[in-house]
Each structure stands twice: as structure tokens, then as C-alpha cells.
Scaffold this active site. Structure first.
Site, PDB file in Angstrom:
ATOM      1  N   HIS A 598      -1.040  67.899 -85.558  1.00  0.00           N
ATOM      2  CA  HIS A 598      -1.511  69.096 -84.861  1.00  0.00           C
ATOM      3  C   HIS A 598      -2.773  68.806 -84.062  1.00  0.00           C
ATOM      4  CE1 HIS A 598       1.214  71.279 -87.707  1.00  0.00           C
ATOM      5  NE2 HIS A 598       1.429  71.947 -86.593  1.00  0.00           N
ATOM      6  N   HIS A 602       0.169  67.282 -79.429  1.00  0.00           N
ATOM      7  CA  HIS A 602       1.248  68.200 -79.813  1.00  0.00           C
ATOM      8  C   HIS A 602       1.239  69.411 -78.870  1.00  0.00           C
ATOM      9  CE1 HIS A 602       3.793  70.983 -81.968  1.00  0.00           C
ATOM     10  NE2 HIS A 602       2.764  71.800 -82.190  1.00  0.00           N
ATOM     11  N   HIS A 638      -1.318  77.407 -78.600  1.00  0.00           N
ATOM     12  CA  HIS A 638      -0.614  77.911 -79.779  1.00  0.00           C
ATOM     13  C   HIS A 638      -1.061  77.300 -81.115  1.00  0.00           C
ATOM     14  CE1 HIS A 638       1.804  74.284 -79.976  1.00  0.00           C
ATOM     15  NE2 HIS A 638       2.250  74.719 -81.154  1.00  0.00           N
ATOM     16  N   ASP A 639      -1.688  76.125 -81.100  1.00  0.00           N
ATOM     17  CA  ASP A 639      -2.159  75.541 -82.370  1.00  0.00           C
ATOM     18  C   ASP A 639      -3.648  75.222 -82.305  1.00  0.00           C
ATOM     19  OD1 ASP A 639       0.001  75.565 -84.139  1.00  0.00           O
ATOM     20  OD2 ASP A 639       0.870  73.725 -83.326  1.00  0.00           O
ATOM     21  N   GLN A 822      13.454  64.510 -92.652  1.00  0.00           N
ATOM     22  CA  GLN A 822      13.877  64.847 -91.285  1.00  0.00           C
ATOM     23  C   GLN A 822      15.282  65.449 -91.270  1.00  0.00           C
ATOM     24  OE1 GLN A 822      11.801  64.862 -88.463  1.00  0.00           O
ATOM     25  NE2 GLN A 822      10.503  64.741 -90.264  1.00  0.00           N
TER      26      GLN A 822
HETATM   27  P1  AMP Z   1       3.411  74.591 -85.509  1.00  0.00           P
HETATM   28  O1  AMP Z   1       2.446  74.482 -86.634  1.00  0.00           O
HETATM   29  O2  AMP Z   1       3.122  75.730 -84.585  1.00  0.00           O
HETATM   30  O3  AMP Z   1       3.567  73.321 -84.770  1.00  0.00           O
HETATM   31  O4  AMP Z   1       4.804  75.000 -86.173  1.00  0.00           O
HETATM   32  C1  AMP Z   1       5.878  74.148 -86.337  1.00  0.00           C
HETATM   33  C2  AMP Z   1       6.158  73.856 -87.778  1.00  0.00           C
HETATM   34  O5  AMP Z   1       7.238  72.949 -87.874  1.00  0.00           O
HETATM   35  C3  AMP Z   1       4.970  73.208 -88.374  1.00  0.00           C
HETATM   36  O6  AMP Z   1       4.721  73.739 -89.621  1.00  0.00           O
HETATM   37  C4  AMP Z   1       5.346  71.765 -88.505  1.00  0.00           C
HETATM   38  O7  AMP Z   1       4.762  71.220 -89.591  1.00  0.00           O
HETATM   39  C5  AMP Z   1       6.840  71.820 -88.615  1.00  0.00           C
HETATM   40  N1  AMP Z   1       7.484  70.637 -88.011  1.00  0.00           N
HETATM   41  C6  AMP Z   1       7.516  70.330 -86.717  1.00  0.00           C
HETATM   42  N2  AMP Z   1       8.193  69.171 -86.531  1.00  0.00           N
HETATM   43  C7  AMP Z   1       8.581  68.755 -87.740  1.00  0.00           C
HETATM   44  C8  AMP Z   1       9.312  67.624 -88.196  1.00  0.00           C
HETATM   45  N3  AMP Z   1       9.780  66.687 -87.366  1.00  0.00           N
HETATM   46  N4  AMP Z   1       9.515  67.510 -89.515  1.00  0.00           N
HETATM   47  C9  AMP Z   1       9.064  68.426 -90.387  1.00  0.00           C
HETATM   48  N5  AMP Z   1       8.364  69.520 -90.003  1.00  0.00           N
HETATM   49  C10 AMP Z   1       8.116  69.680 -88.702  1.00  0.00           C
HETATM   50 ZN    ZN Z   2       2.854  73.739 -82.882  1.00  0.00          ZN
END
Ligand code: AMP
Ligand code: ZN
Length: 874
Positions: A598, A602, A638-639, A822
Site C-alpha cells: 500500500h 499501488h 483511495h489508499d 493467490q
Molecule cells: P485496498 O486496501 O484498497 O487496496 O483494497 C484491496 C484489498 O485487496 C486489500 O485489502 C488488499 O490487501 C487485497 N488484495 C489486493 N491484491 C491482493 C492479492 N493479490 N492477494 C491478496 N489480497 C489482495
Molecule cells: Zn487499494
């Protein structure tokens, strides 16, 4: 004492007039030119003297107006100059010409004087007789000399009666003239009379059939007595003209039916559908043409209970009573709709019931109670006069009153009952019901008339609806797949609320401000290597990691400048590029570069995916520029200030943010709030400073909604709403359309462009952009999987260190299988969502990468490999 009220000037520009009042004969003629027409209005009769070739119409308005004042009016219409002298009646006592009243059912109508058109090539005693008969009857009269002028005059005035001279075919064929007139729409309600010669003494009575076939309504044997003509005309007036008048009044009733909100269906006594209104078509999904002429029972077959219900209804309405109740009807689509129905028998020919009128509206359960109550009143009270239909199909619930039909609400209903009915109705109309309550009520009602198996299945549905988080899937068994369990638990809950001791962390956070930032770059300052890299930006395969390296971990500012410029964001916000640059730098500075996942790379990756989706045709045509700008800003922020820990962690740790946002959407709320705080705090980076308040509010709302949509606890809610409101209706249109006609496209664009659906599209867009890493080219996908795993490992490390609940135990750096995690992530969150998004936006390359990447992880897992890459060959 002039009385000629109107004069026609034909295209030839000649007006033909005749005195109709001073002489008692219509035969004196005067020819005047157009220029002097107005001057000769009074007392003139119009007549052609240009032989029979010039279309002419002689207009006479009966002598009721002999004491009238006249007013001349000229107007130009369709190549004709018409001069009309309007008459104003000076006394009310003028003979029978004033408008009369007629009643059709409860409707009271005003009838204008009858208009008669005489089609006579030559005036003679017969035409004169009709002329004076009209005068006596108070009818308005025109004379046309040629078939063409007859049609022209008829189309202008829509006469109720036309008299065609059929005695000599020297001038025109009477049948041909009749056919010409019958070919016009308004002639539907006109009575056409043929004047036929008297038969010779030894001649057979000729058949009337050829005349009827030509369109005549009646035959009149030549008789130049004014009284005979008068009698004929008033008989017609009292008979057919009056009927036609009443019938035409029905047009207003049909207009009301066509536009009324309630669905109306009219059937014959044997249930053949005769009419349905557009509200009915809309409610049931049928076109009128598919229904009219069909028997009601030809509609999709109903179950046994429905048949019982129909029996009950029939018993009631066949007795001439009104039936009222609620039932489920099957729409064309096969779906059921609960309807509140009133069926009224209508008496017709022979004093028998000839039609049933059904009035239907979609039932909301507010009314259900009312009906139940009403039924109770009737059953317990005096129901000697009313039909009570109890539809006790399956009385499984002791306390449920299952009758939903209340029989006839005749005028004999006791007044106490009516008062009760209306007060209960009032109470229920005041109830504010949540949609879920309505759903539960509908299911309850449906259960009561369903077979036991269906009713029991509906019981389970109700249980779920009453007790469960509707959009949170429940995993089959805890032990099933620990990776999925942990991911779901970690991402979709707000922490395990098992706080041990006082672990609330109140750390005072500080944020990067504008003044702490390095000198901003301008787009023209961008180093050539970076600029070249950015040329690839529109491709899905764009390598964000290369940009991260080239920009020394500031990819968001560079990519942001490029993308925001290409979408015209500065123009839209009316801000300078310098402000945008400062803002991008400010946002990027508030991402934590220490987070492995994050961080601002990202954010840049999500911005890239967002821009890519916004350029897709379907998406572009669904959204407007404000939506686009909102999406790009939302993706960027957004993050922001993500601490590299999940919401669950923050809640469990009792962090300042979790306290501030009540353990609810903690991070997403923080990202959105902070983004606005930072933006507005300093004018130098306030990209919103030049837009007006309303636009700001709309934009702000859209940005907040999108940032909050990235929260994973509502993942399934957003996806299923998108599928149900957009994918499915669009697919239905595609399925039913034979070709890609305009109306189909229109139907689809109506779906896409509604404000509610645009909201769902924007949410889906940012959600997909946020977790698109499994759809990136394999190398990028692997890198992102490594980064997120590392962030999760770091969280687990810290949880262990601090003695906090371990939110995702599988993400232990010593034991974790990254491929398994994954696979679970893709299976659980990605596949369905991207299937839906691909169906909408068409993303074949993403789906290709996703499938390749999935195979890659599967392959590693099959090899029992737990790391990101297969071990090097030994
Ligand atoms: P954000 O925190 O807004 O990026 O929300 C996306 C969520 O999906 C987050 O909690 C990430 O940890 C999760 N996420 C995104 N990509 C992956 C991935 N390849 N494997 C596991 N979790 C993921
Ligand atoms: Zn995100």
C-alpha cells in the site's frame, strides 16, 4: 337580415356567393372576386359559376342566426383563403340550434348542432328540400358540387350526415364518391345517405346491398318535400348520429385508460381478452397484440392453487358482484408479480354480463393488512350481502390470516366497516417500510398460497433474510480452506473484537504538508526516459514497476500528470497544471513508501487501471466527465496514508483511526477524509478551488462513494448489485433482440445511464482497478502478490509481537503458501467480479492474463511450492 356566415374562396381565387335569406330560394347567384369578398359577406350564397371543374363548396348556416351579429375572419390555410363570418347569437331563444346535452353513463356531454353535407352536382328541388330541412332542424349545411370538394369540405368539418345525390351518374358516380369519403378516417362515425330515383311503377324494388357495400348507411327515395327530408334527417339524428356521438365520447374514456397508472384489462364474458392498457403491458411485460383475442387461461398455466383462486373469483363475478383481492400473476418473463386486483362485471347486450373489467396494481404490503382486516370484518360481521372468499390453501401459520380476497364492496357495506377500512388504510399508509420488510411480507403472502415444499423453502429464505448479513458469503466450513478463511476474515470483517487489556493506541499522526515537498516538476520537465515510458501508458501491459524505479518511487505524480492531462481534468476543474502537480505530489507524499504494497505505486497502479477502464467504450458512454474526473481523483487518493495494516488489525489494536471511525470502514473513511483535508488545506494544491459549490459537492460525493466502495466488507454487495442491475438486464435485452436494433441499444443505454446504475458502474470500476493485480501480465502479478504477502506477513509479525489476535494466521512468513493464498484470493474475490466487469466493459486481455496467472499459481501449488516462483532447476 343577412345570415350567410361563411364563404370559401377556392384556389382559383373566385368566391361564389348567393343570397340565402332575402329570397326564399337559394338560386340567385353573384360572383365576386377575392379582393371584395369581405365586403360581400352578408346575405350571400356561395356558388360556382366556373362550370363543374372548380371545386366548390357552398356553405350555409341555418337561419337560426338571422338576428345574429357577424364578424368576418380571414385566414390562410393549405392554399385556401377562407373567410368565415362567425355568428354570435343575440338571443338565447333561437330555435333548436343551441348545443344540447347528452349522457353516456355518468358522463354528461354537450352536443353541437349537427352538420350536413349535401353532395349535389346541380341544385334542384331535391337539394333545396334538404337545404331547408336542415334549416328547419337547426342543422348546419354545406353543399359540395364535385367529389373532390366534397372530400375537402368533409375533412374540414367532419359532418355527421352526408347526403349524396345518386339519381344521375352524369356528373359523378355516387358509389365512387361514397367510397372516397369512406376512405377517410373521420367518416367512421358519419351517416351517408344515398338519394335514389323513384322506381318506375312496374320496376322491381332494387336491392339496397350495393349501396351498403359502397359505404352508404341508408337510402332515401327522391322526395323534394321539405318535410320528408326533415323527417329523414331527424330520424337519422335521433338514431345513428346520437349513437355515434356517444361512441365518440368513449374516446376520452379510452384516452384516460391509455394513460392511467393502474393496469386495466377488459375481457368478454368468456374471458377472451378484449383490451389491455399500456400500464397493463408494462406490468406484465406483454404487448397488447400478444394478448387481445386470447383466452385468459391461454396465459402461462398456473398451479392448482391458482385454479382454485380463479374458481373463487369466477363464482363471485359471475353473480354480478365485484371481486377484490390479491394474487400472484405470472409475467411474460416468468417472474411472479403480486397484484391487488379488482374485477368488475359489466352488463351488456341482453342484460347479461358481457365484459369483465380487471383493475390491477402491483401490491405493496401496506395494503395487505388493510385487506386482511377488511376480510375479518366481513367474516365476523354481517356478510349476508357480501361474498367472502377465503383462500385457505395452506394455513400453516396459526396466526396468519390467509384470506386476501374480500369479495364485493357493494354499496351495502356497513358504514362502520368503511370507517374502519379507511382508518386502517390511513395507519398503514403512514407506515414507513424498509424494502426488506416489504420483501418479507411478499414472501409471507406467497407462502400462504404455495405448495408445502415451496412454502418450506421460503421459510429458509426468510430465515436468511431476517438474520444474516445479506452480502457476506458464509464459508462452508472453518477447516475448508484456511487461506480463504483468513483472507475473508482479514479483509471482510472489522477485526476480532477480542481486545486483551488496554491496547488502544493513541498515536498522534502528522501528515506531509505542501511546504515539506520538494520543488515540483512540470510536465515539460519530465526526464525523457520517463516521458518515453509514459508513452506506453494507455496499454494494459504498461509496466508500473519500471516507472516506480525511474521516478524514484514517485510514479503517482508523473503518471497522474500524464493521465489527468489526457482526460482534461485541469480544464474541467478550471485549475492550473501547477496546482494539479502540487496536489499530486501532496497525495503521493502521504502514501507510505515503507509499505511494501500500500504505497504510492499501488495508487499509481489503480489510477492506471482506472484510466484504462474509463477509455473502454461501454464505460465511456455510460459516464459523464464529472464521473471520469471523480474516478481519477478517487483512484489517486483511495489508499492515502494507508498504514500497511488491515482494518481488522486497526480495530483489534484499538487504533486512533478505529476509535474515530467506530470500527467501521476505518481505513476507507480515513483515506477519503484525509484526501479532502489535505487538498483543501492549502490553496496551492487545492484543485477544487475554482469550481462552484454545487459542482464541488457532486464531485466530492462521487469521490467519497468510490473510495468507500474499495472497502472489502461490502465486496459481494457491490458485485451482486452490479450483476443484478446491469449485467442481467443488459443480457436480457441482448437475448430478446433479434438484431442489434436501435431500440435495443437504447434499452441498454437506458440501463447504463440511469443515475443509480452509473453509481454501481463507478463502484465496480474502482473496485476492479483496486484489485486488478491478478489480471496484470505475469511478472507484475507475481510482484504484487509478493508485496501484499509481505505486508500481511509484517502485520502477522506485529500482531504476534504485540499479543494481538492474529487476523490472518496463514500469512505467516514461515509457513505461508503464497500460491495457495493467490488461488484463494482469485477464486473468492476476483473471478466472479472480473467476469461481470468483463461482460460489461469487454476486457479480453485482462481475462487472458488472469487465466494464465491462475494456471501459474495452480502449477506452483501442484508442485507443493509455497513461494512466488518455482525453485531454480537443480
Ligand atoms: P485496498 O486496501 O484498497 O487496496 O483494497 C484491496 C484489498 O485487496 C486489500 O485489502 C488488499 O490487501 C487485497 N488484495 C489486493 N491484491 C491482493 C492479492 N493479490 N492477494 C491478496 N489480497 C489482495
Ligand atoms: Zn487499494
Amino acid at each position: 337580415m343577412g345570415c350567410a356566415p361563411s364563404i370559401h374562396v377556392s384556389q382559383s381565387g373566385v368566391i361564389y356567393c348567393r343570397d340565402s335569406d332575402e329570397s326564399n330560394s337559394p338560386h340567385q347567384t353573384t360572383t365576386i372576386s377575392q379582393g371584395t369578398a369581405a365586403a360581400t359577406l352578408h346575405g350571400l350564397f356561395i356558388k360556382t359559376d366556373a362550370a363543374e371543374t372548380i371545386p366548390s363548396v357552398i356553405t350555409y348556416q341555418s337561419r337560426h342566426s338571422r338576428n345574429n351579429s357577424h364578424r368576418g375572419r380571414r385566414e390562410n390555410s393549405g392554399g385556401h383563403v377562407r373567410i368565415e363570418a362567425e355568428t354570435q347569437t343575440s338571443h338565447a331563444s333561437v330555435k333548436q340550434v343551441s348545443a344540447t346535452e347528452e349522457c353516456v353513463g355518468p358522463m354528461r356531454l354537450t352536443k353541437e348542432p349537427i352538420q350536413v353535407l349535401l353532395v349535389f352536382a346541380k341544385e334542384d328541388s331535391q337539394s333545396d328540400a334538404f337545404w331547408w330541412a336542415c334549416d328547419r332542424a337547426g342543422f348546419r349545411c354545406n353543399i359540395a358540387r364535385t367529389p373532390e370538394s366534397a372530400v375537402e369540405c368533409f375533412l374540414d368539418k367532419h359532418h355527421e350526415i352526408i347526403v349524396i345525390d345518386g339519381r344521375h351518374s352524369r356528373y359523378f358516380e355516387p358509389e365512387a364518391v361514397c367510397r372516397m369519403i369512406r376512405a377517410t378516417k373521420p367518416s367512421e362515425s358519419t351517416v351517408i345517405l344515398a338519394v335514389v330515383p323513384q322506381k318506375l311503377p312496374d320496376q322491381e324494388e332494387p336491392s339496397v346491398l350495393p349501396l351498403l357495400c359502397a359505404g352508404f348507411s341508408r337510402r332515401f327515395v327522391e322526395n323534394s318535400s321539405v318535410s320528408a327530408c326533415y323527417n329523414e334527417l331527424i330520424q337519422i339524428e335521433h338514431g345513428e348520429v346520437r349513437c355515434q356521438f356517444k361512441l365518440r365520447a368513449c374516446n376520452s374514456v379510452f384516452t384516460a385508460l391509455e394513460y392511467c397508472q393502474e393496469a386495466v384489462e377488459i375481457t368478454s364474458e368468456d374471458h377472451i381478452i378484449q383490451y389491455v392498457n399500456p400500464a397493463f403491458e408494462r406490468m406484465m411485460g406483454y404487448h397488447r397484440g400478444e394478448l387481445i383475442g386470447k383466452e385468459l387461461t391461454e396465459l402461462p398455466k398456473s398451479d392448482k392453487n391458482r385454479a382454485d383462486l380463479l374458481d373463487t373469483i369466477n363464482t363471485c363475478i359471475k353473480k354480478g358482484k365485484e371481486w377484490q383481492g390479491i394474487y400472484f400473476a405470472r409475467k411474460k418473463s416468468g417472474d411472479s408479480i403480486q397484484q391487488q386486483v379488482k374485477i368488475l362485471p359489466v352488463i351488456g347486450q341482453g342484460g347479461k354480463i358481457r365484459h369483465f373489467v380487471a383493475i390491477k396494481r402491483a401490491h405493496t404490503d401496506n395494503n395487505n393488512q388493510v385487506l386482511k382486516m377488511n376480510k375479518e370484518d366481513r367474516c365476523s360481521g354481517d356478510h349476508s350481502q357480501s361474498e367472502c372468499h377465503s383462500l385457505r390453501h395452506r394455513d400453516r401459520r396459526k396466526d396468519s390470516i390467509d384470506a386476501r380476497s374480500v369479495g364485493s364492496r357493494g354499496s351495502d357495506a356497513p358504514s362502520l366497516q368503511n370507517r374502519r377500512y379507511s382508518s386502517v388504510a390511513r395507519i398503514h399508509s403512514m407506515t414507513i417500510e424498509a424494502p426488506i420488510t416489504k420483501v418479507i411480507n411478499i414472501i409471507n403472502t406467497a407462502q400462504e398460497s404455495s405448495p408445502v415444499t415451496v412454502a418450506e423453502a421460503l421459510d429458509r429464505v426468510l430465515e436468511i433474510l431476517r438474520t444474516t448479513e445479506l452480502y457476506s458469503p458464509q464459508l462452508a466450513s472453518k477447516d475448508d480452506d484456511p487461506h480463504t478463511n483468513d483472507l475473508v476474515g482479514g479483509l471482510m470483517t472489522d477485526g476480532l473484537r477480542r481486545l486483551s487489556g488496554n491496547e488502544y493506541v493513541f498515536s498522534k499522526r502528522t501528515y506531509m504538508s505542501q511546504s515539506q515537498l520538494a520543488i515540483p516538476v512540470t510536465l515539460s520537465d519530465v526526464p525523457p526516459s520517463i516521458a518515453e515510458m509514459l508513452n506506453d501508458e494507455e496499454r494494459w501491459e504498461f509496466n508500473i514497476l519500471d516507472l516506480e524505479a525511474a521516478t524514484h518511487k514517485r510514479p503517482l505524480t508523473y503518471l497522474g500528470l500524464k493521465i489527468f492531462t489526457s482526460f482534461g481534468v485541469c480544464d474541467f476543474l478550471n485549475c492550473s497544471e501547477a496546482t494539479l502537480r502540487s496536489w499530486l505530489q501532496l497525495m503521493e507524499a502521504n502514501y507510505h513508501s515503507s509499505n511494501s504494497y500500500h504505497n504510492s505505486t499501488h495508487a499509481a497502479d489503480v489510477l492506471h487501471a482506472t484510466a484504462y477502464f474509463l477509455r473502454k467504450e461501454r464505460v465511456k458512454s455510460s459516464l459523464d466527465q464529472l464521473d471520469e474526473v471523480a474516478a481519477l481523483i478517487a483512484a489517486t487518493v483511495h489508499d492515502v496514508d494507508h498504514p500497511g495494516r488491515t482494518n481488522s488489525f486497526l480495530c483489534n489494536a484499538g487504533s486512533e483511526l478505529a476509535i474515530l471511525y467506530n470500527d467501521t470502514a476505518v481505513l476507507e473513511s480515513h483515506h477519503a477524509a484525509l484526501a479532502f483535508q489535505l487538498t483543501i488545506r492549502d490553496g496551492k494544491s487545492n484543485i477544487f478551488k475554482n469550481i462552484d459549490r454545487n459542482q464541488f459537492r457532486t464531485l466530492r460525493q462521487a469521490i467519497i462513494d468510490m473510495v468507500l466502495a474499495t472497502e472489502m466488507t461490502r465486496h459481494f454487495e457491490h458485485v451482486s448489485k452490479f450483476v443484478n442491475s446491469i449485467n442481467k438486464p443488459m443480457a436480457a435485452i441482448e437475448e430478446t433482440s433479434t438484431s442489434s436494433t436501435n431500440s435495443d441499444c437504447e434499452g441498454q443505454s437506458n440501463i447504463r445511464n440511469s443515475p443509480e446504475n452509473r453509481l454501481l458502474i463507478k463502484r465496480m470500476l474502482i473496485k476492479c482497478a483496486d484489485v486488478a493485480n491478478p489480471c496484470r501480465p505475469l511478472e507484475l502479478c507475481i510482484e504484487w502478490a509478493g508485496r501484499i504477502s509481505e505486508e500481511y506477513f509484517a502485520q502477522t509479525d506485529e500482531e504476534k509481537r504485540q499479543g494481538l489476535p492474529v487476523v490472518m494466521p496463514v500469512f505467516d512468513r514461515n509457513t505461508c503458501s503464497v500460491p495457495k493464498s493467490q488461488i484463494s484470493f482469485i477464486d473468492y474475490f476476483i473471478t466472479d467480479m472480473f467476469d461481470a466487469w468483463d461482460a460489461f466493459a469487454s476486457l479480453p486481455n485482462l481475462m487472458e492474463h488472469l487465466s494464465e496467472n491462475y494456471k501459474y499459481w495452480k502449477n506452483l501449488d501442484d508442485m507443493k511450492c509455497k513461494s512466488l516462483r518455482p525453485p531454480p532447476p537443480s
